[in-house]
Design a protein around this motif. Structure first.
Motif, PDB file in Angstrom:
ATOM      1  N   VAL A  56       0.928  -1.101  -0.059  1.00  0.00           N
ATOM      2  CA  VAL A  56       0.042  -0.110   0.040  1.00  0.00           C
ATOM      3  C   VAL A  56       0.713   1.159  -0.067  1.00  0.00           C
ATOM      4  N   THR A  57       2.190   1.122   0.116  1.00  0.00           N
ATOM      5  CA  THR A  57       3.353   2.062   0.119  1.00  0.00           C
ATOM      6  C   THR A  57       3.514   2.764  -1.521  1.00  0.00           C
ATOM      7  N   ARG A  58       3.036   1.883  -2.486  1.00  0.00           N
ATOM      8  CA  ARG A  58       3.163   2.401  -3.932  1.00  0.00           C
ATOM      9  C   ARG A  58       1.700   2.528  -4.405  1.00  0.00           C
ATOM     10  N   PHE A  59       1.793   3.125  -5.632  1.00  0.00           N
ATOM     11  CA  PHE A  59       0.340   3.246  -6.327  1.00  0.00           C
ATOM     12  C   PHE A  59       0.764   2.825  -7.860  1.00  0.00           C
ATOM     13  N   VAL A  60      -0.287   2.598  -8.498  1.00  0.00           N
ATOM     14  CA  VAL A  60      -0.196   2.093 -10.037  1.00  0.00           C
ATOM     15  C   VAL A  60      -0.079   3.663 -10.571  1.00  0.00           C
ATOM     16  N   THR A  61       0.948   3.515 -11.679  1.00  0.00           N
ATOM     17  CA  THR A  61       1.042   4.705 -12.356  1.00  0.00           C
ATOM     18  C   THR A  61       0.491   4.577 -13.745  1.00  0.00           C
ATOM     19  N   TYR A  62       0.615   3.548 -14.293  1.00  0.00           N
ATOM     20  CA  TYR A  62       0.011   3.007 -15.755  1.00  0.00           C
ATOM     21  C   TYR A  62       0.060   1.400 -15.673  1.00  0.00           C
ATOM     22  N   PRO A  65      -0.836  -2.358 -22.114  1.00  0.00           N
ATOM     23  CA  PRO A  65      -1.756  -3.080 -22.733  1.00  0.00           C
ATOM     24  C   PRO A  65      -1.984  -4.602 -22.286  1.00  0.00           C
ATOM     25  N   ASP A  66      -0.939  -5.228 -22.246  1.00  0.00           N
ATOM     26  CA  ASP A  66      -0.742  -6.627 -21.987  1.00  0.00           C
ATOM     27  C   ASP A  66      -0.736  -6.888 -20.417  1.00  0.00           C
ATOM     28  N   GLY A  67      -1.271  -5.963 -19.643  1.00  0.00           N
ATOM     29  CA  GLY A  67      -1.517  -5.904 -18.195  1.00  0.00           C
ATOM     30  C   GLY A  67      -0.469  -5.851 -17.312  1.00  0.00           C
ATOM     31  N   TYR A  68       0.745  -5.489 -17.692  1.00  0.00           N
ATOM     32  CA  TYR A  68       1.868  -5.094 -16.753  1.00  0.00           C
ATOM     33  C   TYR A  68       1.789  -3.960 -16.000  1.00  0.00           C
ATOM     34  N   VAL A  69       1.784  -3.972 -14.873  1.00  0.00           N
ATOM     35  CA  VAL A  69       1.543  -2.690 -13.963  1.00  0.00           C
ATOM     36  C   VAL A  69       2.929  -2.131 -13.701  1.00  0.00           C
ATOM     37  N   HIS A  70       3.111  -0.770 -13.967  1.00  0.00           N
ATOM     38  CA  HIS A  70       4.119  -0.028 -13.436  1.00  0.00           C
ATOM     39  C   HIS A  70       3.641   0.756 -12.123  1.00  0.00           C
ATOM     40  N   SER A  71       4.649   1.053 -11.356  1.00  0.00           N
ATOM     41  CA  SER A  71       3.965   1.589  -9.970  1.00  0.00           C
ATOM     42  C   SER A  71       5.290   2.534  -9.556  1.00  0.00           C
ATOM     43  N   ALA A  72       4.924   3.707  -8.680  1.00  0.00           N
ATOM     44  CA  ALA A  72       5.595   4.481  -8.017  1.00  0.00           C
ATOM     45  C   ALA A  72       5.433   4.557  -6.730  1.00  0.00           C
ATOM     46  N   PRO A  73       6.587   4.774  -5.822  1.00  0.00           N
ATOM     47  CA  PRO A  73       6.430   5.106  -4.323  1.00  0.00           C
ATOM     48  C   PRO A  73       5.565   6.027  -3.797  1.00  0.00           C
ATOM     49  N   ILE A  74       4.732   6.032  -2.807  1.00  0.00           N
ATOM     50  CA  ILE A  74       4.033   7.233  -2.081  1.00  0.00           C
ATOM     51  C   ILE A  74       5.320   7.860  -1.479  1.00  0.00           C
ATOM     52  N   ASP A  75       6.048   7.332  -0.712  1.00  0.00           N
ATOM     53  CA  ASP A  75       7.107   7.889  -0.262  1.00  0.00           C
ATOM     54  C   ASP A  75       8.432   7.385  -0.471  1.00  0.00           C
ATOM     55  N   ALA A  83      10.280  -5.455   2.332  1.00  0.00           N
ATOM     56  CA  ALA A  83      10.543  -6.192   3.324  1.00  0.00           C
ATOM     57  C   ALA A  83       9.541  -7.014   3.766  1.00  0.00           C
ATOM     58  N   GLU A  84       8.181  -6.370   3.726  1.00  0.00           N
ATOM     59  CA  GLU A  84       6.976  -7.059   3.708  1.00  0.00           C
ATOM     60  C   GLU A  84       6.692  -8.248   2.957  1.00  0.00           C
ATOM     61  N   PHE A  85       6.936  -8.040   1.766  1.00  0.00           N
ATOM     62  CA  PHE A  85       6.668  -9.095   0.865  1.00  0.00           C
ATOM     63  C   PHE A  85       8.019 -10.414   1.078  1.00  0.00           C
ATOM     64  N   GLU A  86       8.955 -10.042   1.330  1.00  0.00           N
ATOM     65  CA  GLU A  86       9.725 -10.939   1.826  1.00  0.00           C
ATOM     66  C   GLU A  86       9.519 -11.621   3.211  1.00  0.00           C
ATOM     67  N   ALA A  87       8.696 -11.401   3.935  1.00  0.00           N
ATOM     68  CA  ALA A  87       8.328 -11.847   5.285  1.00  0.00           C
ATOM     69  C   ALA A  87       7.135 -12.597   4.926  1.00  0.00           C
ATOM     70  N   ARG A 106       2.822 -13.130  -5.124  1.00  0.00           N
ATOM     71  CA  ARG A 106       2.639 -12.025  -6.083  1.00  0.00           C
ATOM     72  C   ARG A 106       2.872 -10.825  -5.118  1.00  0.00           C
ATOM     73  N   GLN A 107       3.582  -9.807  -5.350  1.00  0.00           N
ATOM     74  CA  GLN A 107       3.503  -8.629  -4.894  1.00  0.00           C
ATOM     75  C   GLN A 107       2.583  -7.580  -5.710  1.00  0.00           C
ATOM     76  N   LEU A 108       1.615  -7.205  -5.279  1.00  0.00           N
ATOM     77  CA  LEU A 108       0.615  -6.142  -5.964  1.00  0.00           C
ATOM     78  C   LEU A 108       0.804  -4.774  -5.121  1.00  0.00           C
ATOM     79  N   VAL A 109       0.248  -3.829  -6.024  1.00  0.00           N
ATOM     80  CA  VAL A 109       0.504  -2.533  -5.346  1.00  0.00           C
ATOM     81  C   VAL A 109      -0.959  -1.780  -5.340  1.00  0.00           C
ATOM     82  N   GLY A 110      -1.009  -0.584  -4.605  1.00  0.00           N
ATOM     83  CA  GLY A 110      -2.225   0.163  -4.468  1.00  0.00           C
ATOM     84  C   GLY A 110      -3.055  -0.217  -3.584  1.00  0.00           C
ATOM     85  N   ASP A 111      -4.424   0.029  -3.794  1.00  0.00           N
ATOM     86  CA  ASP A 111      -5.634  -0.532  -2.924  1.00  0.00           C
ATOM     87  C   ASP A 111      -5.628  -1.975  -2.944  1.00  0.00           C
ATOM     88  N   PRO A 112      -5.812  -2.418  -1.920  1.00  0.00           N
ATOM     89  CA  PRO A 112      -5.844  -3.902  -1.588  1.00  0.00           C
ATOM     90  C   PRO A 112      -6.869  -4.768  -2.248  1.00  0.00           C
TER      91      PRO A 112
END
Length: 180
Positions: A56-62, A65-75, A83-87, A106-112
């Motif tokens: 939830v510390t990252r958000f989807v930037t775009y 078309p093939d569904g690959y998600v690019h994200s950026a950090p909020i902070d 670290a959370e994903f590794e745990a 899978r590591q997802l980003v944004g709104d759960p």
């Protein structure tokens, strides 16, 4: 088996092998009961299990078309989600190794709720499994502003959602559920 996909083509190939999977939403330190229930249903349905952690510390930037998600950090703390994903991967491995179940993380980003819904659509998932939230005033305030992930999933897509209790049930004679 875990896999942190890094390219769109690798993710597309993996998605093809994960069709009809059971998806379980996990957070670090979550009781093992949630993943155990998800694994039970994956075995019953004879499908793979996908352990999903939402950063939830990252958000989807775009999204390509093939569904690959690019994200950026909020902070600027880039390592928090990693670290959370590794745990989560470590906890999933401890719970699932030796079960014979095919699984991936899978590591997802944004709104759960939206991230898990999107993954479920990509995989045409059989079932989504999530845990209840912890009781307490802090969690009540968070849920007031963000809403329940389970409730939002149940109302925003057509798949069944299994909600696994994380704590002992509140006794029937106790008038308040969240006493803290």
């Amino acid at each position: 088996m875990t896999d942190n996909t890094s390219t769109a083509s690798e993710e597309a190939v993996q998605n093809a092998t994960l069709q009809k999977a059971v998806i379980v939403g996990m957070q670090p330190g979550q009781p093992a009961r949630v993943i155990e229930e998800a694994a039970r249903f994956a075995r019953l349905f004879r499908v793979p299990l996908v352990v999903a952690h939402v950063d939830v510390t990252r958000f989807v930037t775009y999204e390509d078309p093939d569904g690959y998600v690019h994200s950026a950090p909020i902070d600027i703390n880039f390592d928090a989600g990693t670290a959370e994903f590794e745990a989560v991967q470590s906890e999933a491995a401890a719970a699932l190794d030796g079960t014979g179940l095919t699984w991936t993380a899978r590591q997802l980003v944004g709104d759960p709720a939206l991230a898990i819904k999107q993954l479920a659509n990509k995989l045409d998932a059989q079932l989504i499994v999530v845990g209840t939230r912890k009781r307490g005033i802090g969690e009540s305030i968070r849920e007031f502003f963000t809403g329940s992930v389970a409730a939002r999933l149940a109302h925003r897509q057509h798949r069944s959602v299994l909600v696994v209790p994380l704590q002992e049930p509140v006794p029937d004679e106790q008038p308040e559920i969240w006493t803290e």
